[in-house]
Every structure is written in structure tokens, then in C-alpha cells.
Design an enzyme around this catalytic site. Structure first.
Site, mmCIF file in Angstrom:
data_model
loop_
_atom_site.group_PDB
_atom_site.id
_atom_site.type_symbol
_atom_site.label_atom_id
_atom_site.label_comp_id
_atom_site.label_asym_id
_atom_site.label_seq_id
_atom_site.Cartn_x
_atom_site.Cartn_y
_atom_site.Cartn_z
ATOM 1 N N ASP A 2 -7.770 -5.184 0.103
ATOM 2 C CA ASP A 2 -8.335 -5.952 -1.004
ATOM 3 C C ASP A 2 -7.982 -7.433 -0.963
ATOM 4 O OD1 ASP A 2 -9.447 -3.624 -2.322
ATOM 5 O OD2 ASP A 2 -7.393 -3.085 -2.836
ATOM 6 N N HIS A 54 0.848 -1.185 0.000
ATOM 7 C CA HIS A 54 0.000 0.000 0.000
ATOM 8 C C HIS A 54 0.881 1.232 0.000
ATOM 9 C CE1 HIS A 54 -3.087 2.892 1.253
ATOM 10 N NE2 HIS A 54 -3.966 1.994 0.859
#
Length: 378
Positions: free
Chosen positions: A313, A258
Site C-alpha cells: 500500500d 506486514h
């Protein structure tokens, strides 16, 4: 010499009281409340009130908000017809863009502090109807308008899947809506902000956000992460797949890493909890959850020194699959939730910090050139 920040990394374009992220320590808060506490103790509707009004609602405020959502599920027949006029193999986010463009023509109104928040609540209700009918159109089912129920999550699941969801499923859907509701200013929110800075209407801002979300580097990660698990097929294949695909071919491990978090994404931990809970009642989902666990272990062993961990996700697709949604709808489910963040940020920007967003580009082309007549050009 001007400084270029590619991708606008570490460039602050607004102040916000909506979302706080501590990427070093894996902390996410909406309006000062830890994401874990919001998922555990509140509902999506309460988070809508928090993001739009700055506080969690009283009972009467919550009931008023729910009533407003219930009244906004009904959308004009032209919008439903437009969704169903598109080919069944159309991209689900593209179908949402089409529907919201139509809604912009019908409901796009000038900004007004007296009704911006009420308009946002109605927009979120209409988004539920749009997403449910995108699924139904692609599956060849008849159109439907969600019916009011105890919760936004339950009404959405019932209208989308044509069945009454269990309490566990409703809670998991509600948690998903909260977890994906906002994450500061990623690409889609930035697109919405740029559009709002021109004082375009709220629905057009959502269209801009959807256009950015449609790109595979932003919204499609949950779909791509889950496709990895489908490709692996069985838990015992995970190690061989990881060695071939990730270690040797140097492919990207979807659902890992991320831009902001340098530790385990706090949302991923919660999604993992619900993935485990829901997959216990579905043999295929249980298999995919087991595969995901194996891939997670291999990924952490390989990438933890680089501070790369599972993001939100990685497990969300297992939750959505367990609920009964096809893979092609995962990004639309993300969009349904993130609609709240988009409208909350554009309201905050237009009302408190408005300035036309107009960045510059540093010219690196030729200096002044003389035009050569066309007959003399080579």
C-alpha cells in the site's frame, strides 16, 4: 486448557493451491508463478484463468474468458439507480456493498461445480461496472457501462475516467489488478470464507468481504499512506514530518509493516516501479513520489532492525493518483482486484473442503449464579 489465538494468527483454516507466500524471503506466487513474472508477462485476464482453473490459458481459452467478461459488463438498471440514489459523500466501499447486495438478489444462485467459475467471471465483469459507476456517481457524472476493448484494465479506465488511457496507464492498471488480486486469507477473504461455509451465494460472500475490507485496519491503508504524502506537502518537509510524527509522537507509519512479510513486500517493489513511471508525466504525482521515496528511506533506516519494510500500500496510492483517481477510490480499486481472490478462495473451499466454519469462544465469566428478585436487587 484451550489455547486462544487472538486475531487467528498462525491458525490455518484451509489448504490452497492459489497463493504461496514466503514472508521471510519476500516471495509471492499465484499458482506457482512468481508475482514479478505474472506482472511482466501476463494480463489480469490470464491471472483470472489461472486462479479459477489452475493454469494460464491458451489463446482460445483466453478469448472465451474475455468474451464472457465483455458480456457481463451490462448490469440491470436497478443496480445503477441504486448506486446513484445514494448521497455523493457516501463511502465508496459502502456503495459497493449496496450494489453487490442488489446483485445478490438478482444473480445469487446455488453453488454448482458446472457453473461456479463462469459465474465468478461474470461477477468480476459486473464488479468493473459497479466500481466505475461508484466513482461517476460521486463525481456527479452520468452512468456508463464499460465497453469491450483489448483488456479489462483499458475498459475499466476508459469508463471510469471518460478518456482513452495511454498504453502506460493501461499496463499500470493491469499490474495493479494482478498485484492486489489475492494474498491468501486476510480479514476480507476470511469473511468471505465464513459466509461461503453456510453455502450463501457468491455475491453475498463478496458483500461480507467488502464489509471487512471497509475497516481502516485492512482496506484503507493505501488511502492513509497517500494522505501522509499530502500532509507532508513538499519533499523537503519529509524529514521534519517524520521526526515529529513518527519518532516523537509515535504515530504509525502507514504503508509500512506486514503481518506476514518480514522483508520488503515484493508487490511494493513493483508498485514503486509504476509509480515512478507514471509520475514522470504529472507534476503533483512526481512530487508525491519524491516525498514517498524520502519517507521510505527514513522508514527503512528507523525500522529495518525490527524487520518492518514498505508493504504493497505504500506506493499504490501514487499509481492510482497518477492514473487520475481521487483518494477516496483507492480502497475500491483494491476491492475490484481482490474480487478475484475472494471468489477463487470461496470456490476452492466450497468445492473441495467445505465444512461450516463454527469456532468456539472460551468462557471466562461468572460460574452459576442465582437470580435475585428485582425488588431485592440493591
Amino acid at each position: 486448557m484451550s489455547q486462544i489465538s487472538r486475531g487467528l494468527e498462525n491458525v490455518f483454516i484451509k489448504t490452497t493451491s492459489l497463493t504461496y507466500i514466503d514472508g521471510e524471503n519476500g516471495i509471492l506466487r499465484y499458482g506457482g508463478y512468481d508475482i514479478e513474472d505474472l506482472v511482466e508477462h501476463t494480463s489480469f485476464e490470464e491471472v483470472i484463468h489461472l486462479m479459477l482453473y489452475g493454469d494460464l490459458p491458451t489463446k482460445s481459452q483466453l478469448q472465451k474468458l474475455k468474451s464472457s467478461i465483455d458480456e457481463s459488463y451490462e448490469v440491470p438498471q436497478q443496480v445503477i439507480d441504486m448506486i446513484y440514489s445514494l448521497p455523493k459523500d457516501s463511502d465508496a466501499i459502502g456503495m459497493m456493498e449496496t450494489a453487490f447486495s442488489a446483485l445478490s438478489s438478482l444473480y445469487g444462485s446455488p453453488w454448482n461445480k458446472n457453473n461456479n467459475r463462469e459465474n465468478a467471471i461474470k461477477l468480476i465483469g459486473r464488479a468493473s461496472t459497479v466500481v466505475a459507476n461508484v466513482l461517476r456517481a460521486k463525481e456527479g457524472k452520468k452512468p456508463i457501462i464499460p465497453e469491450p476493448s483489448e483488456s479489462f484494465a483499458k475498459s475499466f479506465l476508459k469508463s471510469s475516467l471518460s478518456r482513452t488511457p495511454s498504453n502506460e496507464e493501461v499496463k499500470a492498471m493491469d499490474a495493479s489488478l494482478i498485484l492486489y488480486a489475492d494474498h491468501e486469507v486476510p480479514a476480507s477473504t476470511t469473511a468471505a470464507l465464513v459466509t461461503s461455509s453456510t453455502l450463501s451465494d457468491m455475491y453475498s460472500c463478496v458483500v461480507a468481504a467488502l464489509a471487512a475490507l471497509k475497516g481502516p485496519l485492512h482496506g484503507g491503508a493505501a488511502e492513509e499512506a497517500f494522505k501522509q504524502f499530502v500532509e507532508i506537502g513538499e519533499p523537503q518537509n519529509a524529514e521534519t514530518w517524520f521526526r515529529n510524527k513518527i519518532t516523537e509522537q509515535k504515530s504509525r507509519l502507514m504503508g509500512f509493516g506486514h503481518r506476514v512479510y518480514k522483508t520488503y513486500d515484493p508487490r511494493a517493489k513493483i508498485f514503486k516501479k509504476y509509480a515512478k513511471l507514471l509520475s514522470e508525466n504529472n507534476d503533483n504525482a512526481r512530487k508525491y513520489f519524491s516525498i514517498a521515496q524520502s519517507v521510505e528511506d527514513l522508514g527503512i533506516k528507523t525500522f529495518s532492525e525490527k524487520r518492518i519494510y514498505p508493504n504493497t500500500d505504500f506506493y499504490s496510492g501514487v499509481v492510482f493518483y497518477s492514473l487520475g483517481f481521487p483518494i477516496y477510490m483507492f480502497t475500491s480499486l483494491f476491492a475490484l482486484s481482490r474480487t478475484l481472490g475472494w471468489v477463487a478462495h470461496v470456490i476452492e473451499y466450497v468445492e473441495d473442503q467445505h465444512r461450516l466454519i463454527r469456532p468456539r469462544a472460551l468462557y471466562i465469566g461468572p460460574l452459576k449464579r442465582e437470580i435475585v428478585p428485582i425488588e431485592l436487587r440493591g
